[in-house]
Design a protein around this motif. Structure first.
Motif, PDB file in Angstrom:
ATOM      1  N   VAL A 174       0.838  -1.205   0.000  1.00  0.00           N
ATOM      2  CA  VAL A 174       0.000   0.000   0.000  1.00  0.00           C
ATOM      3  C   VAL A 174       0.871   1.253   0.000  1.00  0.00           C
ATOM      4  CG1 VAL A 174      -1.767   1.278   1.269  1.00  0.00           C
ATOM      5  CG2 VAL A 174      -1.824  -1.229   1.246  1.00  0.00           C
ATOM      6  N   THR A 175       0.445   2.238  -0.768  1.00  0.00           N
ATOM      7  CA  THR A 175       1.090   3.554  -0.758  1.00  0.00           C
ATOM      8  C   THR A 175       0.009   4.627  -0.682  1.00  0.00           C
ATOM      9  OG1 THR A 175       2.876   2.706  -2.166  1.00  0.00           O
ATOM     10  CG2 THR A 175       2.697   5.100  -1.932  1.00  0.00           C
ATOM     11  N   ILE A 176       0.235   5.631   0.160  1.00  0.00           N
ATOM     12  CA  ILE A 176      -0.722   6.728   0.337  1.00  0.00           C
ATOM     13  C   ILE A 176      -0.181   7.989  -0.343  1.00  0.00           C
ATOM     14  CG2 ILE A 176      -1.862   8.239   2.019  1.00  0.00           C
ATOM     15  CD1 ILE A 176      -1.734   5.961   4.030  1.00  0.00           C
ATOM     16  N   PHE A 177      -1.084   8.684  -1.034  1.00  0.00           N
ATOM     17  CA  PHE A 177      -0.754   9.971  -1.649  1.00  0.00           C
ATOM     18  C   PHE A 177      -1.728  11.025  -1.119  1.00  0.00           C
ATOM     19  CE2 PHE A 177       0.746   6.691  -4.468  1.00  0.00           C
ATOM     20  CZ  PHE A 177       1.982   7.154  -4.891  1.00  0.00           C
ATOM     21  N   GLU A 178      -1.177  12.093  -0.563  1.00  0.00           N
ATOM     22  CA  GLU A 178      -1.998  13.149   0.042  1.00  0.00           C
ATOM     23  C   GLU A 178      -1.496  14.509  -0.444  1.00  0.00           C
ATOM     24  OE1 GLU A 178      -4.228  15.712   1.660  1.00  0.00           O
ATOM     25  OE2 GLU A 178      -4.753  13.612   2.105  1.00  0.00           O
TER      26      GLU A 178
ATOM     27  N   LEU B 242       3.738  -0.886   9.509  1.00  0.00           N
ATOM     28  CA  LEU B 242       3.405  -1.756   8.386  1.00  0.00           C
ATOM     29  C   LEU B 242       4.188  -1.393   7.124  1.00  0.00           C
ATOM     30  CD1 LEU B 242      -0.473  -1.876   8.941  1.00  0.00           C
ATOM     31  CD2 LEU B 242       1.100  -3.827   9.138  1.00  0.00           C
ATOM     32  N   ASN B 243       5.115  -0.453   7.285  1.00  0.00           N
ATOM     33  CA  ASN B 243       5.977  -0.026   6.164  1.00  0.00           C
ATOM     34  C   ASN B 243       5.176   0.525   4.987  1.00  0.00           C
ATOM     35  OD1 ASN B 243       8.492  -0.837   7.418  1.00  0.00           O
ATOM     36  ND2 ASN B 243       7.872  -2.957   7.006  1.00  0.00           N
ATOM     37  N   VAL B 244       4.167   1.318   5.295  1.00  0.00           N
ATOM     38  CA  VAL B 244       3.355   1.948   4.255  1.00  0.00           C
ATOM     39  C   VAL B 244       3.948   3.317   3.918  1.00  0.00           C
ATOM     40  CG1 VAL B 244       1.086   2.900   3.688  1.00  0.00           C
ATOM     41  CG2 VAL B 244       1.254   0.740   4.947  1.00  0.00           C
ATOM     42  N   PRO B 245       4.431   3.514   2.684  1.00  0.00           N
ATOM     43  CA  PRO B 245       4.943   4.838   2.308  1.00  0.00           C
ATOM     44  C   PRO B 245       3.813   5.869   2.255  1.00  0.00           C
ATOM     45  CG  PRO B 245       5.686   3.123   0.781  1.00  0.00           C
ATOM     46  CD  PRO B 245       4.589   2.524   1.613  1.00  0.00           C
ATOM     47  N   ILE B 246       4.099   7.067   2.760  1.00  0.00           N
ATOM     48  CA  ILE B 246       3.117   8.154   2.743  1.00  0.00           C
ATOM     49  C   ILE B 246       3.747   9.348   2.035  1.00  0.00           C
ATOM     50  CG2 ILE B 246       1.717   9.716   4.134  1.00  0.00           C
ATOM     51  CD1 ILE B 246       1.804   7.586   6.376  1.00  0.00           C
ATOM     52  N   HIS B 247       3.153   9.749   0.928  1.00  0.00           N
ATOM     53  CA  HIS B 247       3.662  10.882   0.159  1.00  0.00           C
ATOM     54  C   HIS B 247       2.763  12.094   0.398  1.00  0.00           C
ATOM     55  CE1 HIS B 247       6.497   8.315  -2.007  1.00  0.00           C
ATOM     56  NE2 HIS B 247       5.516   7.436  -2.149  1.00  0.00           N
ATOM     57  N   LEU B 248       3.233  13.046   1.198  1.00  0.00           N
ATOM     58  CA  LEU B 248       2.500  14.275   1.461  1.00  0.00           C
ATOM     59  C   LEU B 248       2.839  15.315   0.393  1.00  0.00           C
ATOM     60  CD1 LEU B 248       3.007  14.454   5.336  1.00  0.00           C
ATOM     61  CD2 LEU B 248       1.025  13.550   4.101  1.00  0.00           C
ATOM     62  N   ASN B 249       2.039  16.383   0.363  1.00  0.00           N
ATOM     63  CA  ASN B 249       2.245  17.457  -0.624  1.00  0.00           C
ATOM     64  C   ASN B 249       2.331  16.900  -2.046  1.00  0.00           C
ATOM     65  OD1 ASN B 249       2.512  19.697   1.296  1.00  0.00           O
ATOM     66  ND2 ASN B 249       4.394  18.652   1.920  1.00  0.00           N
ATOM     67  N   THR B 250       1.544  15.873  -2.297  1.00  0.00           N
ATOM     68  CA  THR B 250       1.594  15.204  -3.598  1.00  0.00           C
ATOM     69  C   THR B 250       0.199  15.144  -4.208  1.00  0.00           C
ATOM     70  OG1 THR B 250       3.429  13.817  -2.828  1.00  0.00           O
ATOM     71  CG2 THR B 250       2.263  13.107  -4.821  1.00  0.00           C
ATOM     72  N   GLU B 251      -0.009  15.919  -5.257  1.00  0.00           N
ATOM     73  CA  GLU B 251      -1.293  15.897  -5.958  1.00  0.00           C
ATOM     74  C   GLU B 251      -1.254  14.799  -7.018  1.00  0.00           C
ATOM     75  OE1 GLU B 251      -4.856  18.658  -7.344  1.00  0.00           O
ATOM     76  OE2 GLU B 251      -3.001  19.579  -6.630  1.00  0.00           O
TER      77      GLU B 251
END
Length: 644
Positions: free
Chosen positions: A408-412, A447-456
């Motif tokens: 899983v990867t999160i983009f915010e 859980l080693n989930v990458p979170i990319h902030l400031n990313t549209e």
């Protein structure tokens, strides 16, 4: 360092492995016939897996018409034994002990859930919540219910429970006899203290006769009913001594009844102070030699350990805390305090759902009471899952999918997690909401989930990521109605104000919209601004809030001097202020130096078409489907995380 919480203690020969107790909480997950279901068993088993020392079941009915909720369990006939034997056998695979709470709801019930039978009470006084006129009990009916308690206790022991809790608190039938607020009888069951405790005395005698003198039997009482003419601490101290004298093995200290004010309620809202019963409990502990349990608005294991060290009680009850995180004891014992999913006191899933006849759920833990649906086992082949949006729904989806073995990867697009839930923690009394986002961040890191902030997220990004599945959790955005002047420089959104992006220095301030966001923002600003008016087109404000929290906030707005104008439709915003139309059709103007937009929210979902064009598996959840509460967002996130 915690020194007390994870030490064992006995209750009448029953060794409880630690001091953490799950008090009784209605789940509404059994059958209408009071039969225990697999769903109910799995719900309790999850807490045993999590390491709770003592688990007390929700209130079991002692006869077929002794229900306050339609889908609660009972042990009033032998057909109900089999399921309860399966329950106790399941829990006894773990270290936890299991007590069965038995009760009769008295006037706090309704014909709608109780076999179309008029509720019984010591006196014919209507409960203000249930609104059902009860029948004053005859002496014969009293004797019959005493026998019901004894028969139920016999079945509790036969089913394999480790003990029994007799519910004599919270305004239910025994409590009604104990309290001068509800007991106006002039026979041997009313009047002086000795008469009002007679019903409880006879019940304990019947229970001891059927379950045995050595079987653990504890009692739950309300230390203070917080009602004019109700029982206060003074008589509760007398009652506690009496309970020990007649043979109870422990005393469980709670508070209130249904008629009590929301801030003092049985299930405390977020505005209630923590550990509100600790002083009553401490005094009772000094008066008796049996163990004392204290409960209500305690959700932190370090707080619990401190209360034990201070001598406030021997055991700590954490009902709602066990819903938000069944594994709280296990995490606390390992020192992983920042990984605990803490209860925030919102009551949206654990209380509001029950009021509408549904089963219990939880905003923080949407899996609660749904454990029977799956075991959260790892998938055979993980997928690459792209989460767009890091609000409550997106975070829950990411956590659930990652737990099941997906990459899983999160983009915010914002610079922080939480979405609107971040600003939701800013209003007065709601700071604990931040713990949800914080603990989710910690869990996702583990859980080693990458979170990319400031990313549209763009189509190009989706194409580069090449996900197997996309979960769109872009949430909702403020709704700005098409009215004249809506683009004025003097208008800011409630979220911007709460986050401190605008310095509101002076009034008058007009808040357009009297829902939860508008009301909370007005209350927040009342600390520094003296002239605030909330304008609402409906007849009342805060209609989107849970009833208990709504009543609390309504009172706070009144106390802080915030003015409220209802049945007023905003037409225009100009240099003078806010122009509105009242019910008489008159156009009037409210002076305003600043106007705060709290008109509501609308779904925000700009990426679905693009996502579906580039990915065969796409899910849209929460506010991206329809603007709503975080309760619905986390539920959607959980379900999407299971489905991918």
């Amino acid at each position: 360092m915690m020194t007390e919480l994870f030490t064992a203690m006995n209750i009448a020969g029953c060794t409880v492995p630690n001091r953490l107790v799950v008090p009784a909480m209605v789940t509404n997950t059994c059958t209408k016939d009071g039969i225990v279901t697999d769903r109910f068993i799995k719900y309790i088993e999850e807490k045993a897996k999590g390491g709770w020392g003592l688990i007390i079941t929700e209130d079991y009915a002692v006869n077929v018409n002794a229900k306050g909720y339609e889908m609660i369990p009972g042990l009033y006939n032998d057909e109900q034994l089999e399921g309860n034997k399966r329950l106790t056998e399941t829990i006894h695979k773990y270290e936890s002990k299991l007590f069965c709470q038995i009760y009769h709801p008295g006037r706090q019930s309704s014909k709608l859930v109780n076999g179309n039978v008029i509720p019984l009470a010591p006196s014919a006084i209507k409960d203000p919540i249930c609104q059902e006129q009860p029948k004053e009990m005859t002496a014969e009916e009293i004797k019959s219910i005493v026998k019901d308690f004894g028969d139920t206790a016999r079945r509790c022991k036969e089913a394999g429970f480790d003990g029994i809790e007799i519910h004599a608190a919270h305004g239910y039938l025994i409590s009604e006899f104990l309290s001068p607020f509800t007991n106006k009888r002039v026979d041997e069951y009313g009047g002086c203290f000795d008469n009002r405790v007679r019903f409880l005395d006879e019940i304990l005698e019947a229970v001891r006769k059927e379950a045995g003198k050595d079987f653990p039997v504890i009692v739950r009482i309300s230390g203070n009913e917080y009602l004019l003419g109700g029982r206060t601490e003074a008589e509760s101290f007398e009652l506690a001594r009496h309970c020990e004298e007649i043979g109870f093995d422990a005393i469980h200290v709670s508070n209130s009844m249904y008629a009590s004010a929301p801030i003092d309620q049985i299930i405390a809202p977020m505005y209630t102070k923590h550990a509100l019963n600790m002083e009553v409990s401490e005094q009772i502990k000094k008066l008796v030699n049996v163990p004392v349990i204290v409960t209500n608005r305690i959700n932190d294991p370090k707080m619990a350990d401190t209360l034990l060290k201070m001598g406030k009680a021997d055991f700590i009850g954490m009902g709602r805390g066990s819903l938000a995180d069944p594994y709280l004891p296990e995490k606390a014992k390992a020192g992983k305090f920042d990984s605990i999913h803490y209860c925030i006191g919102c009551l949206q899933g654990c209380e509001e759902k029950l009021l509408t006849g549904d089963s219990l759920t939880c905003l923080i833990n949407p899996r609660v009471a749904r454990e029977y649906e799956n075991t959260m086992e790892k998938v055979e082949k993980g997928k690459k899952v792209m989460i767009i949006g890091a609000g409550p729904g997106g975070l829950t989806a990411a956590y659930t999918a990652a737990k099941r073995g997906h990459a899983v990867t999160i983009f915010e697009k914002k610079n922080d997690l939480g979405g609107q839930f971040k600003s939701a923690a800013y209003p007065l009394g709601k700071g604990e909401l931040a713990t949800f986002v914080s603990s989710m961040r910690k869990a996702l890191m583990a859980l080693n989930v990458p979170i990319h902030l400031n990313t549209e997220v763009t189509e190009e990004l989706i194409q580069n990521e090449k996900p197997d599945a996309i979960i769109i959790a872009t949430g909702a955005t403020p709704f700005m109605p098409n009215i004249k002047g809506i683009e004025s420089d003097k208008i800011v959104t409630a979220e911007e104000v709460l986050l401190g992006n605008y310095d509101v220095k002076a009034g008058p301030v007009v808040v357009c919209g009297g829902g939860e966001v508008g009301g909370e923002t007005a209350h927040f600003l009342s600390q520094t601004v003296r002239d605030i008016t909330v304008v609402e087109m409906q007849k009342d404000i805060l209609n989107d809030m849970m009833i208990m929290t709504k009543i609390c906030l309504t009172g706070y707005l009144h106390e802080s001097g915030v003015k409220v104008l209802t049945e007023a439709t905003v037409n225009e915003i100009n240099e003078e202020g806010v122009v509105y139309t009242n019910t008489a059709g008159e156009r009037l103007t409210l002076p305003a130096e600043m106007v705060i937009s709290a008109f509501g929210y609308k779904s925000y979902n700009p990426l679905e078409a693009c996502a579906r064009k580039n990915c065969s598996e796409v899910y849209v959840i929460g506010g991206a489907v329809k603007a709503g509460s975080a309760l619905h967002a986390t539920r959607d996130g959980y379900e999407a995380g299971l489905t991918v």
